[in-house]
Structures are given as C-alpha cells and as structure tokens.
Design a protein around this motif. Structure first.
Motif, PDB file in Angstrom:
ATOM      1  N   GLY A 187       1.682   6.729  -6.942  1.00 40.46           N
ATOM      2  CA  GLY A 187       0.554   7.477  -7.480  1.00 40.46           C
ATOM      3  C   GLY A 187      -0.811   6.843  -7.329  1.00 40.46           C
ATOM      4  O   GLY A 187      -1.804   7.402  -7.796  1.00 40.46           O
ATOM      5  N   ALA A 188      -0.916   5.680  -6.688  1.00 38.05           N
ATOM      6  CA  ALA A 188      -2.225   5.053  -6.494  1.00 38.05           C
ATOM      7  C   ALA A 188      -3.079   5.938  -5.588  1.00 38.05           C
ATOM      8  O   ALA A 188      -2.599   6.460  -4.588  1.00 38.05           O
ATOM      9  N   LYS A 189      -4.339   6.111  -5.963  1.00 35.73           N
ATOM     10  CA  LYS A 189      -5.215   6.994  -5.201  1.00 35.73           C
ATOM     11  C   LYS A 189      -6.436   6.280  -4.635  1.00 35.73           C
ATOM     12  O   LYS A 189      -7.271   6.903  -4.001  1.00 35.73           O
ATOM     13  N   SER A 190      -6.561   4.980  -4.877  1.00 36.89           N
ATOM     14  CA  SER A 190      -7.710   4.234  -4.366  1.00 36.89           C
ATOM     15  C   SER A 190      -7.294   2.808  -4.030  1.00 36.89           C
ATOM     16  O   SER A 190      -6.217   2.350  -4.421  1.00 36.89           O
ATOM     17  N   CYS A 191      -8.178   2.113  -3.322  1.00 39.09           N
ATOM     18  CA  CYS A 191      -7.909   0.710  -2.987  1.00 39.09           C
ATOM     19  C   CYS A 191      -7.800  -0.135  -4.247  1.00 39.09           C
ATOM     20  O   CYS A 191      -7.000  -1.069  -4.307  1.00 39.09           O
ATOM     21  N   VAL A 192      -8.595   0.177  -5.248  1.00 41.38           N
ATOM     22  CA  VAL A 192      -8.540  -0.563  -6.507  1.00 41.38           C
ATOM     23  C   VAL A 192      -7.175  -0.380  -7.168  1.00 41.38           C
ATOM     24  O   VAL A 192      -6.561  -1.343  -7.633  1.00 41.38           O
ATOM     25  N   GLU A 193      -6.670   0.842  -7.185  1.00 40.41           N
ATOM     26  CA  GLU A 193      -5.357   1.100  -7.772  1.00 40.41           C
ATOM     27  C   GLU A 193      -4.248   0.417  -6.978  1.00 40.41           C
ATOM     28  O   GLU A 193      -3.281  -0.074  -7.552  1.00 40.41           O
ATOM     29  N   ILE A 194      -4.393   0.360  -5.662  1.00 44.99           N
ATOM     30  CA  ILE A 194      -3.404  -0.347  -4.837  1.00 44.99           C
ATOM     31  C   ILE A 194      -3.430  -1.832  -5.164  1.00 44.99           C
ATOM     32  O   ILE A 194      -2.383  -2.466  -5.310  1.00 44.99           O
ATOM     33  N   ALA A 195      -4.621  -2.407  -5.300  1.00 49.47           N
ATOM     34  CA  ALA A 195      -4.749  -3.827  -5.644  1.00 49.47           C
ATOM     35  C   ALA A 195      -4.144  -4.111  -7.015  1.00 49.47           C
ATOM     36  O   ALA A 195      -3.428  -5.104  -7.196  1.00 49.47           O
ATOM     37  N   ALA A 236       0.830  -1.210   0.000  1.00 48.90           N
ATOM     38  CA  ALA A 236       0.000   0.000   0.000  1.00 48.90           C
ATOM     39  C   ALA A 236       0.866   1.263   0.000  1.00 48.90           C
ATOM     40  O   ALA A 236       0.578   2.220  -0.723  1.00 48.90           O
ATOM     41  N   LEU A 237       1.927   1.257   0.787  1.00 45.92           N
ATOM     42  CA  LEU A 237       2.839   2.399   0.818  1.00 45.92           C
ATOM     43  C   LEU A 237       3.523   2.590  -0.532  1.00 45.92           C
ATOM     44  O   LEU A 237       3.547   3.701  -1.072  1.00 45.92           O
ATOM     45  N   ALA A 238       4.047   1.507  -1.097  1.00 47.22           N
ATOM     46  CA  ALA A 238       4.726   1.597  -2.395  1.00 47.22           C
ATOM     47  C   ALA A 238       3.769   2.074  -3.481  1.00 47.22           C
ATOM     48  O   ALA A 238       4.112   2.938  -4.303  1.00 47.22           O
TER      49      ALA A 238
END
Length: 54
Positions: free
Chosen positions: A37-45, A30-32
């Motif tokens: 540039g991830a801005k949502s949980c979906v982008e983190i996934a 999640a930190l990485a």
C-alpha cells in the motif's frame, strides 16, 4: 523469493559503483512496500526502515 531476487539482480544499476545499497534489494523492498500500500518514496522508505532486521 530467492528467484525474484535473482531476476532483480539482472537489472543494470545506473548508480555510482560505490552505492551504499544493493539495487536488487532496493527494488525488492520497493515492490513489497507497493504491494502493501505504499504510495510514495517516503512511505517506501518508512516500510524499509520498519523491517530492517527482517
């Protein structure tokens, strides 16, 4: 990086003991992802899925 994982392992895991993934690894991904540039949980996934073998 290993020292960061060591620090993240100190975070208490409120999830069920049979959680499928290690909390420290989830926090690291999640930190990485956020730093990239991830801005949502979906982008983190999506970030995590795209780098599974790493």
């Amino acid at each position: 990086m290993s020292s960061l994982i060591t620090i993240l392992r100190e975070v208490r895991d409120p999830r069920d003991p049979n959680a499928r993934h290690d909390l420290a690894e989830l926090l690291f991904v999640a930190l990485a992802a956020t730093l990239c540039g991830a801005k949502s949980c979906v982008e983190i996934a999506e970030f995590g899925e795209g780098r599974e073998e790493e």
